[in-house]
Write a protein that holds these residues in place. Structure first.
Motif, mmCIF file in Angstrom:
data_model
loop_
_atom_site.group_PDB
_atom_site.id
_atom_site.type_symbol
_atom_site.label_atom_id
_atom_site.label_comp_id
_atom_site.label_asym_id
_atom_site.label_seq_id
_atom_site.Cartn_x
_atom_site.Cartn_y
_atom_site.Cartn_z
ATOM 1 N N CYS A 88 1.271 -0.981 -0.054
ATOM 2 C CA CYS A 88 -0.228 0.394 0.090
ATOM 3 C C CYS A 88 0.895 1.195 0.106
ATOM 4 C CB CYS A 88 -0.741 -0.089 1.264
ATOM 5 S SG CYS A 88 -1.806 1.443 1.271
ATOM 6 N N VAL A 89 0.390 1.534 -0.757
ATOM 7 C CA VAL A 89 1.159 3.309 -1.073
ATOM 8 C C VAL A 89 0.925 4.486 -0.257
ATOM 9 C CG1 VAL A 89 2.748 4.974 -2.901
ATOM 10 C CG2 VAL A 89 2.723 2.014 -3.211
ATOM 11 N N VAL A 90 1.307 5.511 -0.380
ATOM 12 C CA VAL A 90 0.356 6.983 0.506
ATOM 13 C C VAL A 90 0.858 7.503 0.971
ATOM 14 C CG1 VAL A 90 -0.876 7.460 2.857
ATOM 15 C CG2 VAL A 90 -0.848 4.836 2.709
ATOM 16 N N GLY A 91 0.710 8.725 0.186
ATOM 17 C CA GLY A 91 0.987 9.924 -0.455
ATOM 18 C C GLY A 91 0.311 10.461 -1.334
ATOM 19 N N PRO A 92 0.997 11.717 -1.573
ATOM 20 C CA PRO A 92 -0.053 13.003 -2.234
ATOM 21 C C PRO A 92 0.284 12.741 -4.063
ATOM 22 C CG PRO A 92 1.645 13.869 -1.070
ATOM 23 C CD PRO A 92 1.844 12.935 -0.722
ATOM 24 N N LYS A 113 4.084 -3.384 -11.612
ATOM 25 C CA LYS A 113 2.644 -3.326 -11.894
ATOM 26 C C LYS A 113 2.048 -4.318 -10.754
ATOM 27 C CE LYS A 113 4.067 -2.519 -16.681
ATOM 28 N NZ LYS A 113 4.152 -3.221 -18.500
ATOM 29 N N THR A 114 3.000 -5.694 -10.278
ATOM 30 C CA THR A 114 1.583 -6.091 -9.886
ATOM 31 C C THR A 114 1.332 -5.942 -7.748
ATOM 32 O OG1 THR A 114 3.334 -8.237 -10.202
ATOM 33 C CG2 THR A 114 1.085 -7.652 -11.276
ATOM 34 N N ALA A 115 2.795 -5.401 -7.757
ATOM 35 C CA ALA A 115 2.970 -5.393 -6.516
ATOM 36 C C ALA A 115 2.383 -4.718 -5.496
ATOM 37 C CB ALA A 115 4.723 -5.315 -6.477
ATOM 38 N N VAL A 116 2.073 -3.151 -6.173
ATOM 39 C CA VAL A 116 1.108 -2.369 -5.529
ATOM 40 C C VAL A 116 -0.488 -3.014 -5.383
ATOM 41 C CG1 VAL A 116 0.168 -0.230 -6.138
ATOM 42 C CG2 VAL A 116 2.836 -0.689 -5.804
ATOM 43 N N ALA A 117 -0.917 -2.470 -4.404
ATOM 44 C CA ALA A 117 -2.217 -3.422 -3.666
ATOM 45 C C ALA A 117 -3.328 -2.615 -3.409
ATOM 46 C CB ALA A 117 -2.265 -4.284 -2.217
#
Length: 292
Positions: A88-92, A113-117
């Motif tokens: 999970c990537v959190v940011g503006p 491409k497939t690693a970010v849920a």
């Protein structure tokens, strides 16, 4: 003249939710529950000190309430070294725009491409760098003070400091933010699954994808006693839209000023610039409206 409409400022919306949590930041609460539900196996964001951080468990997870610079620098390490497969990537928007280009436009490697849920965006009107936050507070109050949190409220854009809450006019804030923040037109993080708005009382989440709906629904269903999720309408965040529109207009002025001065401009090409410049500066009597 230029029409900065609601769709441009807020982007495509599937729904808007108000999330109430007792004695905890709503965003941090949801991220921790995502771990428990095994929706994610890691969170890449900036911690409470504004430093890029990777979290592999919910125990020490914190999320910055001010700045997020440098988060994407840890993306390769998160996936290739630590083998996160549901990140999970959190940011503006600046963080997520870079991530989306890597995923979908062939810029960088294929391993993201497939690693970010899940992508959680932070609604943002720009962040000062270095001592800019404290100097901005001193400009408004006469005293240096640390900014603990930026908030969108019905009475305006505000900062919570150690001395209390102060209102920050966007014309002043615009002078102190990082240079790139003066040319950003994606203030509501339109490339996210969920966009988060801080207002100091509860969390407001703009849901943009089916994946975003599913994760919020899972939390509501699994932890009904710990949080309440309420659907609200666009009219309930009209004050946020007003704040974002004001900042967009300031960013348009900064962009056109660079164009007139002949300076390089980030994110813009010459044709798009010329089009905006022509419409914005038209002297014709007719009502010309165009959305950018």
């Amino acid at each position: 003249m230029l029409n900065v409409n609601s769709d441009f400022v807020l982007g495509k919306i599937k729904g808007i939710c108000k999330v109430n949590v007792q004695n905890e930041d709503p965003l941090e609460f949801l991220l921790k529950k995502f771990f428990e539900l095994e929706v994610v196996d890691g969170v890449l964001t900036a911690d409470e000190n504004g430093k890029p951080a990777l979290f592999a468990s919910p125990e020490r997870l914190t999320v910055s309430k001010t700045s997020f610079f440098g988060v994407n620098a840890y993306l390769k390490k998160a996936i290739q070294k630590y083998r996160f497969s549901k990140l999970c990537v959190v940011g503006p928007s600046c963080i997520l725009d870079g991530l989306n280009k890597t995923q979908y436009y062939g810029i960088g490697c294929n391993w993201v491409k497939t690693a970010v849920a899940l992508k959680v965006g932070i609604v943002c009107v720009g962040t000062p760098v270095g001592e800019g936050e404290e100097v901005e507070v001193m400009d408004l109050t006469g005293k240096r003070d640390k900014v603990l949190e930026y908030r969108f409220t019905p009475s305006g854009f505000k900062a919570l400091t150690r001395e209390g809450e102060i209102e920050i006019p966007l014309s002043v804030h615009h002078s102190y933010v990082n240079s790139a923040c003066k040319y950003c037109f994606n203030l509501s993080a339109k490339g996210a699954d969920i966009s988060y708005i801080r207002n100091g009382k509860y969390g407001i989440f703009i849901v943009r994808s089916e994946r975003g709906w599913k994760t919020l629904w899972l939390v509501q269903r699994s932890f009904p006693e710990e949080c309440s999720v309420e659907l609200i309408g666009r009219e309930d965040i009209a004050y946020v839209e007003k704040i974002l529109k004001e900042k967009v207009l300031l960013n348009v002025d900064s962009s056109l000023e660079r164009f007139e001065s002949g300076f390089p401009e980030p994110k813009w090409n010459t044709n798009r610039f010329a089009k905006l410049y022509r419409i914005w500066n038209t002297l014709e009597d007719s009502n010309i409206e165009e959305v950018f």
